[in-house]
Design a protein around this motif. Structure first.
Motif, mmCIF file in Angstrom:
data_model
loop_
_atom_site.group_PDB
_atom_site.id
_atom_site.type_symbol
_atom_site.label_atom_id
_atom_site.label_comp_id
_atom_site.label_asym_id
_atom_site.label_seq_id
_atom_site.Cartn_x
_atom_site.Cartn_y
_atom_site.Cartn_z
ATOM 1 N N ASP A 99 -20.039 -91.866 47.995
ATOM 2 C CA ASP A 99 -19.738 -90.513 49.037
ATOM 3 C C ASP A 99 -20.256 -89.279 47.696
ATOM 4 O O ASP A 99 -20.997 -88.496 48.547
ATOM 5 C CB ASP A 99 -18.753 -89.827 49.964
ATOM 6 N N HIS A 100 -19.746 -89.408 46.742
ATOM 7 C CA HIS A 100 -19.653 -87.904 45.609
ATOM 8 C C HIS A 100 -21.843 -87.915 45.515
ATOM 9 O O HIS A 100 -21.964 -87.185 45.358
ATOM 10 C CB HIS A 100 -18.869 -88.644 45.028
ATOM 11 N N VAL A 101 -21.566 -88.828 44.863
ATOM 12 C CA VAL A 101 -23.479 -89.772 44.470
ATOM 13 C C VAL A 101 -23.843 -88.541 45.707
ATOM 14 O O VAL A 101 -25.392 -88.770 45.275
ATOM 15 C CB VAL A 101 -23.702 -90.181 43.994
ATOM 16 N N ALA A 102 -23.823 -89.915 46.681
ATOM 17 C CA ALA A 102 -24.706 -89.221 47.570
ATOM 18 C C ALA A 102 -25.640 -87.934 48.089
ATOM 19 O O ALA A 102 -26.069 -87.090 48.594
ATOM 20 C CB ALA A 102 -24.817 -90.189 49.465
ATOM 21 N N ASP A 103 -24.019 -87.736 48.654
ATOM 22 C CA ASP A 103 -23.155 -85.774 49.116
ATOM 23 C C ASP A 103 -24.586 -85.190 47.251
ATOM 24 O O ASP A 103 -24.896 -84.347 47.396
ATOM 25 C CB ASP A 103 -22.547 -86.115 48.805
ATOM 26 N N ALA A 104 -24.608 -85.636 46.203
ATOM 27 C CA ALA A 104 -25.109 -84.760 45.174
ATOM 28 C C ALA A 104 -26.126 -84.412 45.075
ATOM 29 O O ALA A 104 -27.251 -83.850 45.127
ATOM 30 C CB ALA A 104 -24.714 -85.383 43.828
ATOM 31 N N VAL A 105 -27.013 -86.433 45.481
ATOM 32 C CA VAL A 105 -28.551 -86.511 45.435
ATOM 33 C C VAL A 105 -29.703 -85.220 46.486
ATOM 34 O O VAL A 105 -29.570 -84.716 46.396
ATOM 35 C CB VAL A 105 -28.952 -87.691 45.195
ATOM 36 N N LEU A 106 -28.762 -85.423 47.600
ATOM 37 C CA LEU A 106 -29.211 -85.165 49.028
ATOM 38 C C LEU A 106 -28.390 -83.024 48.873
ATOM 39 O O LEU A 106 -29.305 -82.647 49.503
ATOM 40 C CB LEU A 106 -28.255 -85.843 50.282
ATOM 41 N N ARG A 107 -28.022 -82.468 47.877
ATOM 42 C CA ARG A 107 -27.691 -81.731 47.865
ATOM 43 C C ARG A 107 -28.598 -81.146 46.257
ATOM 44 O O ARG A 107 -28.750 -79.411 46.527
ATOM 45 C CB ARG A 107 -26.504 -80.933 47.597
ATOM 46 N N GLY A 108 -29.502 -82.187 45.755
ATOM 47 C CA GLY A 108 -29.722 -81.574 44.380
ATOM 48 C C GLY A 108 -28.740 -81.521 43.602
ATOM 49 O O GLY A 108 -29.344 -79.991 42.180
ATOM 50 N N ASP A 109 -27.490 -81.975 43.536
ATOM 51 C CA ASP A 109 -26.457 -81.408 42.792
ATOM 52 C C ASP A 109 -26.607 -82.289 41.486
ATOM 53 O O ASP A 109 -26.467 -83.103 41.767
ATOM 54 C CB ASP A 109 -25.771 -81.362 42.687
ATOM 55 N N ASP A 110 -27.111 -82.374 40.072
ATOM 56 C CA ASP A 110 -27.710 -82.941 39.215
ATOM 57 C C ASP A 110 -25.794 -83.307 38.482
ATOM 58 O O ASP A 110 -25.807 -84.236 38.271
ATOM 59 C CB ASP A 110 -27.924 -82.416 38.049
ATOM 60 N N GLU A 111 -24.566 -82.337 38.648
ATOM 61 C CA GLU A 111 -23.739 -83.061 37.579
ATOM 62 C C GLU A 111 -22.651 -83.998 38.285
ATOM 63 O O GLU A 111 -22.687 -84.651 36.688
ATOM 64 C CB GLU A 111 -22.250 -81.493 38.502
ATOM 65 N N PRO A 112 -22.811 -84.561 39.075
ATOM 66 C CA PRO A 112 -22.374 -86.217 39.131
ATOM 67 C C PRO A 112 -22.955 -86.894 38.521
ATOM 68 O O PRO A 112 -21.934 -88.115 38.699
ATOM 69 C CB PRO A 112 -21.677 -85.703 40.771
ATOM 70 N N LEU A 113 -23.812 -87.149 38.682
ATOM 71 C CA LEU A 113 -25.035 -88.084 38.342
ATOM 72 C C LEU A 113 -25.010 -87.965 36.857
ATOM 73 O O LEU A 113 -25.230 -87.486 35.630
ATOM 74 C CB LEU A 113 -26.782 -87.514 38.954
ATOM 75 N N GLU A 114 -25.365 -89.551 36.683
ATOM 76 C CA GLU A 114 -25.022 -90.778 35.533
ATOM 77 C C GLU A 114 -26.582 -90.254 34.821
ATOM 78 O O GLU A 114 -27.524 -90.261 35.558
ATOM 79 C CB GLU A 114 -24.556 -92.046 35.431
ATOM 80 N N ALA A 115 -26.206 -90.468 33.905
ATOM 81 C CA ALA A 115 -28.137 -90.498 32.922
ATOM 82 C C ALA A 115 -29.400 -90.798 33.887
ATOM 83 O O ALA A 115 -30.506 -91.056 34.276
ATOM 84 C CB ALA A 115 -28.012 -91.102 31.763
ATOM 85 N N ALA A 116 -29.996 -92.754 34.189
ATOM 86 C CA ALA A 116 -30.383 -92.994 34.733
ATOM 87 C C ALA A 116 -30.500 -92.365 36.173
ATOM 88 O O ALA A 116 -31.270 -92.585 36.831
ATOM 89 C CB ALA A 116 -30.470 -94.555 35.392
ATOM 90 N N ASP A 117 -29.102 -92.328 37.159
ATOM 91 C CA ASP A 117 -29.359 -91.766 38.500
ATOM 92 C C ASP A 117 -30.213 -90.314 37.862
ATOM 93 O O ASP A 117 -30.743 -89.893 39.011
ATOM 94 C CB ASP A 117 -27.721 -91.289 39.134
ATOM 95 N N LEU A 118 -29.537 -89.752 37.387
ATOM 96 C CA LEU A 118 -30.129 -88.232 37.153
ATOM 97 C C LEU A 118 -31.711 -88.349 36.584
ATOM 98 O O LEU A 118 -32.518 -88.039 37.551
ATOM 99 C CB LEU A 118 -29.242 -86.781 35.986
#
Length: 203
Positions: A99-118
Motif C-alpha cells: 500500500d505504501h508504494v501505491a500511495d506514494a506513486v499516486l501522490r507523486g511522493d518519491d521518498e518511499p520508492l527504490e531506485a528502479a521504481d523511482l
C-alpha cells in the motif's frame, strides 16, 4: 441505439455484435463484470484490441514486470488526473508492492520508492505531463537501473499509449466502476481524490 446509462459515458451504446460481446466476455472473465469504460470502447472493439496488443508488445520489449507496469500506469494516470486507471492500477500496485508504494506513486511522493521504481515513476510523469520538457539527463536514471535504449523507447511508448487510453476514457465520461472504489485499499482510495466520481451502483 439504446439510451446510455450515465455511468457508461456520454455516447449511445451500439447494438451488440460478436466483437462487442467478445470485449464484454473478456471483462467478465477478468473482473466479474463489464467495465464502464469497455462500453465506450464498444464503439470500435478492434481499436481496444489493437491498443492493448501494442501495450503488451511494448511491455514485453521493455521487460516490464507486473510491478513495473503498475508503477508506470499509476504514475501516468495520477499525473493526468485519471481516477479510473488510478483506482484500477493503484489497487493492483498495492497488491504487488504494498500500500505504501501505491500511495506514494499516486501522490507523486518519491521518498518511499527504490531506485528502479523511482526512475520509472519520474519518467512516466515527465512523459505524461510535458514531453517537450524532457532532456537527455532525464534518461540517465533509467539507464542507471539497467534499461537500455530500446527498452527506454518501449517504456516511453507504453506510457504514451496509457496516456492516450486515459484521455479517451476521461473525455467520453465513463465513471470508474463502483467495484473499483469499494475494493481499493484505504491508501489508494484516499490518494485518488481527483478525476471523475465513481458510479453510485455496481457495474
Amino acid at each position: 441505439m439504446e439510451p446510455t446509462n450515465p455511468s457508461h459515458g456520454f455516447l449511445e451504446e451500439p447494438p451488440i455484435s460478436p466483437e462487442i460481446q467478445a470485449l464484454f466476455d473478456a471483462d467478465v472473465a477478468d473482473h466479474g463484470y463489464v467495465m464502464n469504460l469497455t462500453r465506450v470502447w464498444a464503439q470500435a472493439p478492434a481499436a481496444k484490441v489493437a491498443l492493448f496488443g501494442l501495450l503488451a508488445d511494448m511491455a514485453q520489449l521493455a521487460g516490464l514486470t507486473f510491478r513495473q507496469r503498475g508503477i508506470l500506469i499509476s504514475a501516468t494516470a495520477s499525473t493526468v488526473g485519471d481516477a479510473y486507471c488510478s483506482l484500477a492500477w493503484g489497487a493492483r500496485l498495492a497488491t504487488a508492492a504494498g500500500d505504501h508504494v501505491a500511495d506514494a506513486v499516486l501522490r507523486g511522493d518519491d521518498e518511499p520508492l527504490e531506485a528502479a521504481d523511482l526512475a520509472l515513476a519520474r519518467w512516466a510523469r515527465a512523459v505524461a505531463a510535458d514531453p517537450n520538457a524532457t532532456t537527455p539527463a532525464d534518461l540517465e536514471p533509467l539507464r542507471a537501473v539497467g534499461f537500455d535504449d530500446r527498452q527506454i523507447f518501449a517504456v516511453t511508448v507504453f506510457v504514451a499509449l496509457r496516456r492516450a487510453f486515459s484521455t479517451v476514457n476521461d473525455a467520453l465520461g465513463p465513471a470508474p466502476d463502483r467495484q473499483l472504489r469499494d475494493d481499493a485499499p484505504g491508501a489508494v482510495d484516499t490518494a485518488v481524490s481527483y478525476g471523475r466520481t465513481a458510479a453510485e451502483l455496481p457495474s
